[in-house]
Design a protein around this motif. Structure first.
Motif, PDB file in Angstrom:
ATOM      1  N   TRP A  11       0.807  -1.368   0.368  1.00 19.64           N
ATOM      2  CA  TRP A  11      -0.056   0.014   0.193  1.00 19.64           C
ATOM      3  C   TRP A  11       0.951   1.145   0.022  1.00 19.64           C
ATOM      4  CZ3 TRP A  11      -3.593   3.327  -1.496  1.00 19.64           C
ATOM      5  CH2 TRP A  11      -3.882   4.441  -0.923  1.00 19.64           C
ATOM      6  N   GLY A  12       1.948   1.246   0.487  1.00 21.31           N
ATOM      7  CA  GLY A  12       2.815   2.057   0.745  1.00 21.31           C
ATOM      8  C   GLY A  12       3.693   2.923  -0.383  1.00 21.31           C
ATOM      9  N   GLN A  13       3.726   1.358  -0.903  1.00 22.22           N
ATOM     10  CA  GLN A  13       4.748   1.726  -2.833  1.00 22.22           C
ATOM     11  C   GLN A  13       3.719   2.328  -3.611  1.00 22.22           C
ATOM     12  OE1 GLN A  13       7.367   1.604  -4.090  1.00 22.22           O
ATOM     13  NE2 GLN A  13       8.482   0.324  -2.170  1.00 22.22           N
ATOM     14  N   ARG A  14       2.068   2.036  -3.639  1.00 23.21           N
ATOM     15  CA  ARG A  14       1.348   2.739  -4.471  1.00 23.21           C
ATOM     16  C   ARG A  14       1.297   3.605  -4.563  1.00 23.21           C
ATOM     17  NH1 ARG A  14      -1.334   4.535  -7.100  1.00 23.21           N
ATOM     18  NH2 ARG A  14      -2.225   4.222  -8.465  1.00 23.21           N
ATOM     19  N   ILE A  15       0.140   4.017  -2.635  1.00 23.64           N
ATOM     20  CA  ILE A  15      -0.004   5.662  -2.616  1.00 23.64           C
ATOM     21  C   ILE A  15       1.288   6.727  -2.480  1.00 23.64           C
ATOM     22  CG2 ILE A  15       0.215   5.625  -0.573  1.00 23.64           C
ATOM     23  CD1 ILE A  15      -1.894   7.402  -0.261  1.00 23.64           C
ATOM     24  N   PHE A  16       2.300   6.038  -2.225  1.00 20.12           N
ATOM     25  CA  PHE A  16       4.043   6.663  -3.177  1.00 20.12           C
ATOM     26  C   PHE A  16       4.722   7.049  -4.382  1.00 20.12           C
ATOM     27  CE2 PHE A  16       3.795   6.860   2.202  1.00 20.12           C
ATOM     28  CZ  PHE A  16       3.915   7.724   2.364  1.00 20.12           C
ATOM     29  N   ASN A  17       4.395   5.434  -4.583  1.00 24.53           N
ATOM     30  CA  ASN A  17       5.269   5.962  -5.954  1.00 24.53           C
ATOM     31  C   ASN A  17       4.663   5.173  -7.385  1.00 24.53           C
ATOM     32  OD1 ASN A  17       7.964   6.457  -4.135  1.00 24.53           O
ATOM     33  ND2 ASN A  17       8.040   4.552  -3.944  1.00 24.53           N
TER      34      ASN A  17
END
Length: 433
Positions: free
Chosen positions: A305-311
């Protein structure tokens, strides 16, 4: 003659009375403000939120999260606070949060979480109680309108009696303004933030008009209710058609109530120029740990989820732009500030500061911030308007010295009282508009 004079007198009295009872014009908003569907900075530049929420009230020791969130290119962080339903965050703690926001060049949305699910969840506070909380920490927020947004209450009503949202929200906004808050206010929808009964959508116009400063932005939380592109677009279209400001104040990639369509949420927010704030940085529990963007507050441990929203596509790294308040961007304007001690004695000192336009274009205003050593207080100032929040001081140009051509400079000064010793202010930050 007498009759005509009487008519004239009556007409004059009628005119005077109508002038007296005419509603006073709305106060002009300062700092961040809404204009139609957009959020603007004080200098008129559009600002689009690209950020995440941070559960500060439960993790007050994780102050490094502000820098970590900034390092991943966010321009906004939504900070969870409590007045007592959970570990309370008093004025000194809020002042520290404000300082972290400024230091890390983040627009901060401060939200009171106590109201979550009122009417359905045991222990939830009313919006009226949320305003009491904001009143108790007001001293920490004075002069922060350029970079602080006050989110009055998180998800203030559950699924019971959602229709009460309109009156409760209108009253809360009115009380905030009566208390002297000039900040951009954010209000969440009922139905646990998801507004599936459309109470906020259908009453937003009246609530916006009830704000004397016309400076309220609406926040929709998108989880399982918003699992199709059609539902997302229909809701966003309604606010766009009404000419009202909206942000996606929370959303996730998954949830216990369904699977949100985060791709459409992010794509539509980007194409429409709307802000979004994902939930949440780290520390989730209760079965929704999958909403953590990083593992155990470790910025190097991005989850999927962090990869999705940030990158990911339309993510924070690709679409976020820092507020010009912090960087002096926009049109080639920028500035620096430096101060020199002109005189000092055991109980105080006098500083003369110089502001210089280091950009390639003229600026029409400047803001200088600095931190007073512990125990030091401002005793007086000249050629600038100074406001204090804890030990953080904000100096804004006077009406006559804000315009600086490229390479131009001006000055202001201040006197400080101190308990003793030789410490003085040592560093300054400048932002141009």
């Amino acid at each position: 003659m007498t009759h005509r004079l009487g008519l004239a007198t009556a007409a004059l009295l009628s005119l005077l009375i109508s002038m007296l009872i005419s509603p006073a014009p709305a106060h002009a908003a300062v700092g961040l403000r809404v204009s139609g569907t957009r959020i603007l900075e004080a200098n008129g530049n559009a600002f689009v939120m690209r950020g995440v929420s941070h559960a500060h009230t439960w993790y007050t020791g994780q102050t490094g999260s502000f820098a970590d969130i900034k390092a991943l290119r966010a321009n906004t962080v939504r900070v969870v606070l409590s007045g007592g339903r959970w570990p309370a965050n008093g004025a000194s703690d809020v002042a520290n949060v404000v300082s972290l926001c400024r230091q890390n060049r983040l627009i901060c949305v401060l939200e009171n979480h106590d109201t979550t699910g009122y009417g359905e969840q045991s222990g939830a506070y009313t919006l009226d109680q949320a305003v009491d909380y904001w009143s108790s920490v007001k001293s920490a927020l004075t002069g922060t309108e350029d970079f602080i947004v006050v989110n009055i209450g998180n998800e203030p009503i559950g699924n019971n009696n959602a229709s009460s949202w309109t009156a409760a929200t209108t009253s809360a906004i009115g009380r905030m303004r009566a208390l002297g808050f000039q900040h951009l206010l954010m209000v969440d929808a009922p139905n646990w933030g998801q507004d599936w009964q459309f109470t906020m959508r259908d009453n937003a116009q009246a609530v916006a008009a009830a704000d004397p400063q016309r400076n309220t932005v609406f926040s929709i939380h998108m989880y399982g209710v918003f699992d199709t592109a059609a539902e997302i677009n229909a809701y966003l279209n309604a606010f766009q058609s009404a000419g009202l400001p909206l942000v996606v104040g929370e959303f996730g990639h998954n949830h216990s109530d369904g699977d949100p369509d985060e791709d459409t949420i992010m794509a539509q927010a980007q194409s429409r120029g709307l802000g979004y704030i994902g939930w949440s940085w780290s520390g989730n529990g209760g079965g929704v740990e999958y909403l953590d963007m990083v593992t155990d507050f470790n910025a190097a441990g991005l989850t999927s989820w962090g990869q999705r929203i940030f990158n990911g596509t339309n993510g924070i790294a690709a679409t976020s732009r820092e507020a010009t308040f912090f960087g002096g961007g926009g049109g080639g304007g920028g500035c620096t500030a430096a101060g020199s001690v002109q005189s000092q004695w055991g109980g105080g000192y006098v500083v003369q500061a110089t502001v210089t336009n280091t950009g390639t274009a003229p600026v029409t205003g400047w803001t200088v911030t600095f931190t007073l050593p512990s125990g030091h207080t401002i005793a007086g100032s000249w050629n600038a308007t100074l406001t204090s929040s804890g030990q953080t001081v904000t100096a804004r140009n006077a009406g006559y010295n804000g315009n600086l051509g490229a390479g131009g400079s001006t000055g202001f000064g201040f006197q400080v009282t101190r308990p003793g010793g030789t410490a003085t202010v040592s560093s300054y930050t400048c932002a141009a508009s």
